[in-house]
Design a protein around this motif. Structure first.
Motif, short mmCIF file in Angstrom:
data_model
loop_
_atom_site.label_atom_id
_atom_site.label_comp_id
_atom_site.label_asym_id
_atom_site.label_seq_id
_atom_site.Cartn_x
_atom_site.Cartn_y
_atom_site.Cartn_z
N ARG A 229 4.20 -1.74 -6.66
CA ARG A 229 3.58 -2.73 -5.77
C ARG A 229 4.13 -4.12 -6.04
O ARG A 229 4.45 -4.85 -5.10
CB ARG A 229 2.06 -2.73 -5.95
N ASP B 205 3.61 3.66 -5.12
CA ASP B 205 2.99 4.73 -5.90
C ASP B 205 2.15 4.21 -7.06
O ASP B 205 1.20 4.85 -7.47
CB ASP B 205 4.07 5.67 -6.45
N SER C 271 0.83 -1.22 0.00
CA SER C 271 0.00 0.00 0.00
C SER C 271 0.86 1.27 0.00
O SER C 271 0.36 2.35 -0.30
CB SER C 271 -0.94 0.01 1.21
N LEU C 272 2.13 1.14 0.30
CA LEU C 272 3.05 2.28 0.29
C LEU C 272 3.54 2.63 -1.11
O LEU C 272 4.18 3.65 -1.31
CB LEU C 272 4.25 2.00 1.20
#
Length: 90
Positions: free
Chosen positions: A65, A60, A57-58
Motif C-alpha cells: 500500500r 496485498d 485498496s488493490l
C-alpha cells in the motif's frame, strides 16, 4: 527460471510499464486541454485522494500500500506538471 529468464521477464514488464505510462500521459494531456478550455484547476485534491484510496485498496499488504501510494502520488505529480505546461505555467 534462471536469472537470465527472470531478467527477460522483468524487461518485458518494464517495456509494458513504459507503454502504459505513455498512454496515461497522453490521456493526461487530453485532460489538461479539457481543463484549460473549461477554466478548471489543474489540481483536484479530492479526485487524487479518492483515486489513491482505490489504488491502495488493490495492495496485498501494508508495505505494498505504501509503495503503491508513493508510486501513484509521483505519477499524479508528473501528470500535473504536464498539465501545467499545457496551461503555460511551466
Amino acid at each position: 527460471m534462471n536469472l537470465q529468464e527472470i531478467r527477460k521477464s522483468v524487461d518485458d514488464v518494464d517495456n509494458e510499464i513504459v507503454r502504459l505510462y505513455k498512454k496515461r500521459m497522453s490521456l493526461c494531456d487530453e485532460i489538461g486541454e479539457y481543463k484549460k478550455k473549461n477554466n478548471m484547476p489543474i489540481y483536484d485534491p479530492v479526485r487524487e485522494k479518492e483515486k489513491l484510496k482505490i489504488l491502495c485498496s488493490l495492495a496485498d499488504d501494508n508495505s505494498d500500500r505504501q509503495e503503491i501510494e508513493e508510486l501513484f502520488s509521483h505519477i499524479m505529480l508528473m501528470s500535473r506538471k504536464r498539465q501545467a505546461f499545457i496551461f503555460g505555467e511551466d
